[in-house]
Design a protein around this motif. Structure first.
Motif, PDB file in Angstrom:
ATOM      1  N   GLU A  44       6.353   2.983   7.090  1.00 55.69           N
ATOM      2  CA  GLU A  44       6.314   2.268   5.828  1.00 55.69           C
ATOM      3  C   GLU A  44       6.442   3.255   4.685  1.00 55.69           C
ATOM      4  O   GLU A  44       5.836   4.322   4.700  1.00 55.69           O
ATOM      5  CB  GLU A  44       5.021   1.471   5.691  1.00 55.69           C
ATOM      6  N   ASP A  45       7.255   2.899   3.704  1.00 53.53           N
ATOM      7  CA  ASP A  45       7.446   3.728   2.521  1.00 53.53           C
ATOM      8  C   ASP A  45       7.310   2.868   1.284  1.00 53.53           C
ATOM      9  O   ASP A  45       7.631   1.683   1.302  1.00 53.53           O
ATOM     10  CB  ASP A  45       8.851   4.358   2.519  1.00 53.53           C
ATOM     11  N   GLU A  46       6.870   3.468   0.198  1.00 51.45           N
ATOM     12  CA  GLU A  46       6.794   2.762  -1.074  1.00 51.45           C
ATOM     13  C   GLU A  46       8.112   2.974  -1.806  1.00 51.45           C
ATOM     14  O   GLU A  46       8.581   4.105  -1.935  1.00 51.45           O
ATOM     15  CB  GLU A  46       5.622   3.303  -1.894  1.00 51.45           C
ATOM     16  N   ASP A  47       8.719   1.880  -2.282  1.00 51.71           N
ATOM     17  CA  ASP A  47       9.984   2.022  -2.999  1.00 51.71           C
ATOM     18  C   ASP A  47       9.735   2.363  -4.469  1.00 51.71           C
ATOM     19  O   ASP A  47       8.588   2.516  -4.907  1.00 51.71           O
ATOM     20  CB  ASP A  47      10.872   0.776  -2.835  1.00 51.71           C
ATOM     21  N   GLY A  50       7.192   0.266  -6.393  1.00 48.64           N
ATOM     22  CA  GLY A  50       5.816   0.178  -5.921  1.00 48.64           C
ATOM     23  C   GLY A  50       5.611  -0.811  -4.791  1.00 48.64           C
ATOM     24  O   GLY A  50       4.485  -1.093  -4.410  1.00 48.64           O
ATOM     25  N   ARG A  51       6.698  -1.335  -4.224  1.00 51.07           N
ATOM     26  CA  ARG A  51       6.596  -2.265  -3.100  1.00 51.07           C
ATOM     27  C   ARG A  51       6.659  -1.488  -1.794  1.00 51.07           C
ATOM     28  O   ARG A  51       7.360  -0.490  -1.699  1.00 51.07           O
ATOM     29  CB  ARG A  51       7.747  -3.282  -3.137  1.00 51.07           C
ATOM     30  N   TRP A  52       5.946  -1.960  -0.776  1.00 52.80           N
ATOM     31  CA  TRP A  52       5.969  -1.320   0.531  1.00 52.80           C
ATOM     32  C   TRP A  52       7.109  -1.884   1.340  1.00 52.80           C
ATOM     33  O   TRP A  52       7.296  -3.091   1.424  1.00 52.80           O
ATOM     34  CB  TRP A  52       4.639  -1.516   1.260  1.00 52.80           C
ATOM     35  N   VAL A  53       7.889  -0.999   1.955  1.00 53.26           N
ATOM     36  CA  VAL A  53       9.050  -1.373   2.748  1.00 53.26           C
ATOM     37  C   VAL A  53       8.870  -0.782   4.144  1.00 53.26           C
ATOM     38  O   VAL A  53       8.620   0.418   4.280  1.00 53.26           O
ATOM     39  CB  VAL A  53      10.363  -0.826   2.114  1.00 53.26           C
TER      40      VAL A  53
END
Length: 59
Positions: A44-47, A50-53
């Motif tokens: 998981e990464d933050e775009d 600020g959303r988690w992808v």
């Protein structure tokens, strides 16, 4: 949605997203009660917004 095949029973499993991590779950719960086991771990990464992808981790 990220899907995989359970290594224990070969059933369909899907990744459940969570901001603090995540977990695999069976599409249909197996009668023997084992946990879902995948051949890969997503990451998981933050775009930039600020959303988690959740992405499939590259091998």
């Amino acid at each position: 949605m990220i899907e995989s095949t359970c290594r224990a029973c070969h059933g369909v499993i899907s990744w459940v997203d969570c901001p603090t991590g995540g977990w695999w779950q069976h599409e249909e719960h197996p009668e023997d009660g084992h946990d879902a086991v995948s051949g890969f771990d997503p990451t998981e990464d933050e775009d930039a917004y600020g959303r988690w992808v959740t992405r499939r981790r590259k091998a």
